[in-house]
Design a protein around this motif. Structure first.
Motif, PDB file in Angstrom:
ATOM      1  N   ARG A 261      35.137  -0.106 168.687  1.00 51.38           N
ATOM      2  CA  ARG A 261      35.922   0.089 169.818  1.00 51.38           C
ATOM      3  C   ARG A 261      37.127   1.062 169.850  1.00 51.38           C
ATOM      4  O   ARG A 261      36.850   1.830 171.033  1.00 51.38           O
ATOM      5  CB  ARG A 261      36.483  -1.259 170.124  1.00 51.38           C
TER       6      ARG A 261
ATOM      7  N   TYR B 165      44.111   3.171 177.373  1.00 53.15           N
ATOM      8  CA  TYR B 165      43.703   1.934 177.850  1.00 53.15           C
ATOM      9  C   TYR B 165      43.245   1.099 176.423  1.00 53.15           C
ATOM     10  O   TYR B 165      42.989  -0.161 176.740  1.00 53.15           O
ATOM     11  CB  TYR B 165      42.620   1.951 178.706  1.00 53.15           C
TER      12      TYR B 165
ATOM     13  N   ARG C 272      36.695   8.445 171.685  1.00 51.11           N
ATOM     14  CA  ARG C 272      35.878   9.467 172.223  1.00 51.11           C
ATOM     15  C   ARG C 272      35.662   9.592 173.534  1.00 51.11           C
ATOM     16  O   ARG C 272      35.286  10.826 174.128  1.00 51.11           O
ATOM     17  CB  ARG C 272      34.465   9.117 171.356  1.00 51.11           C
ATOM     18  N   LEU C 273      35.965   8.617 174.409  1.00 46.99           N
ATOM     19  CA  LEU C 273      36.016   8.979 175.644  1.00 46.99           C
ATOM     20  C   LEU C 273      37.179   9.079 176.327  1.00 46.99           C
ATOM     21  O   LEU C 273      37.240   9.249 177.546  1.00 46.99           O
ATOM     22  CB  LEU C 273      35.571   7.490 176.481  1.00 46.99           C
ATOM     23  N   ASN C 274      38.063   9.541 175.663  1.00 50.92           N
ATOM     24  CA  ASN C 274      39.405   9.876 175.969  1.00 50.92           C
ATOM     25  C   ASN C 274      40.147   8.683 176.890  1.00 50.92           C
ATOM     26  O   ASN C 274      40.897   8.856 178.003  1.00 50.92           O
ATOM     27  CB  ASN C 274      39.436  11.141 176.878  1.00 50.92           C
ATOM     28  N   LEU C 275      39.949   7.587 176.248  1.00 49.08           N
ATOM     29  CA  LEU C 275      40.390   6.330 176.938  1.00 49.08           C
ATOM     30  C   LEU C 275      41.627   5.744 176.286  1.00 49.08           C
ATOM     31  O   LEU C 275      41.881   4.600 176.229  1.00 49.08           O
ATOM     32  CB  LEU C 275      39.456   5.462 177.176  1.00 49.08           C
TER      33      LEU C 275
ATOM     34  N   ARG D 211      37.217   3.988 168.054  1.00 47.14           N
ATOM     35  CA  ARG D 211      36.735   5.238 168.080  1.00 47.14           C
ATOM     36  C   ARG D 211      35.943   5.478 169.072  1.00 47.14           C
ATOM     37  O   ARG D 211      35.761   6.602 169.863  1.00 47.14           O
ATOM     38  CB  ARG D 211      35.705   5.118 166.864  1.00 47.14           C
ATOM     39  N   LEU D 212      35.444   4.735 169.858  1.00 45.56           N
ATOM     40  CA  LEU D 212      34.649   4.810 171.155  1.00 45.56           C
ATOM     41  C   LEU D 212      35.651   4.923 172.334  1.00 45.56           C
ATOM     42  O   LEU D 212      35.425   5.909 173.133  1.00 45.56           O
ATOM     43  CB  LEU D 212      34.077   3.288 171.608  1.00 45.56           C
ATOM     44  N   PHE D 213      36.852   4.514 172.490  1.00 47.61           N
ATOM     45  CA  PHE D 213      37.994   4.638 173.368  1.00 47.61           C
ATOM     46  C   PHE D 213      38.292   6.072 173.197  1.00 47.61           C
ATOM     47  O   PHE D 213      38.823   6.882 174.093  1.00 47.61           O
ATOM     48  CB  PHE D 213      39.015   3.545 173.494  1.00 47.61           C
TER      49      PHE D 213
END
Ligand SMILES: [Zn+2]
Lengths: 199, 87
Positions: free
Chosen positions: B70, B82, B76-79, B72-74
């Protein structure tokens, strides 16, 4: 799947580029999409790739989302495409059309009639059994596996599965029947041996 | 098992999946259920098919995206901002 969650997410805010809302969307769908990747590709690394590519695409194309299907179906469609694309990249020799193993009606006919359905949960859900089931799913032809994963693993309806994959409902039902019969046969061989051993 | 009964099994087999999904029309449904009473093999196929679906569905249902995935995903998505808002 995630019906209540998706209801709380504002499509207007998403399309307007609201990052906080996008983060909420990602949290609502990252687990099912991760599982889809895991079931389709078989490794955590590939599942993570499917997950990341799916949400990169969702963000990129949100402004073109027309609402012809539900947001959830649309996300599953992107994820399914990502998974199938990655499989094709990894095994370019695989043919994704329908003419592959398991396509004959004869392949579908059951040959195993051992009733293992009443075996205790600790046998059915042992880690060894789980491993066997995982590898059996991996041997399903991709076109059947994706239908099976959306319907029987993630619990989408026949219609949602058809929408997500651009297939007719009849086509979904046929592939689902084949996938289920194939896995049932594999599991019957596996558990059948265990029942005989115990007797 | 007579030849006739055997043919019947094969035909009904194609309805089994729809039957499990509750998508079979009432007429075929009745025919299938009547057949199931007298046919051990078809009953086994039905029970084990249902069980197969349960087995696939049950354990993975609980599998959530791992925390590091989760994270790494955030990123990658520039999140990143959050990340701490837990679902
Ligand atoms: Zn029968």
């Amino acid at each position: 799947m995630n019906k209540t969650m998706s209801l709380e997410i504002s499509l207007e805010a998403l399309i307007a580029g609201d990052r906080a809302e996008f983060a909420r969307l990602v949290d609502a769908y990252s687990s099912p999409i991760y599982r889809l990747g895991l079931r389709m590709l078989g490794t955590p690394q590939d599942a993570e790739d499917v997950l990341q590519n799916t949400f990169l695409n969702v963000w990129m194309h949100l402004s073109t989302f027309e609402g012809r299907s539900s947001l959830s179906t649309w996300i599953y469609r992107i994820a399914a495409n990502e998974a199938l694309m990655l499989i094709r990249k990894k095994k370019p020799e695989i043919n994704l059309d329908d003419s592959q193993a398991g396509d004959n009606d004869e392949d579908l006919l059951p040959t195993q009639f051992v009733d293992w359905s009443a075996l205790p949960e600790n046998v059915l859900l042992s880690s060894e059994s789980q491993k066997y089931l995982d590898s059996a799913i991996q041997t399903l032809p991709e076109s059947m596996r994706i239908v099976f994963v959306l319907r029987d693993v993630e619990g989408l309806s026949i219609k949602e599965t058809a929408d997500a994959l651009n297939l007719t409902e009849t086509n979904v039902k046929t592939r689902l029947l084949r996938a289920r019969m194939f896995l049932r046969e594999q599991l019957s061989t596996y558990y059948g041996e265990r029942i005989t051993r115990e007797e | 098992m007579t030849d006739h009964a055997h043919t019947n099994c094969e035909e009904l087999l194609f309805s089994l999946s729809a039957y499990i999904d509750g998508e079979l029309n009432p007429e075929l449904c009745q025919e299938l259920e009547k057949h199931l009473v007298g046919c051990d093999n078809c009953r086994v196929v039905l029970n084990t098919t249902k069980r197969t679906i349960d087995l696939v569905h049950a354990p993975i249902e609980k599998l959530d995206v791992p925390e590091d995935v989760r994270e790494r995903l955030f990123k990658r998505l520039n999140l990143d901002d959050y990340l701490n808002h837990q679902p």
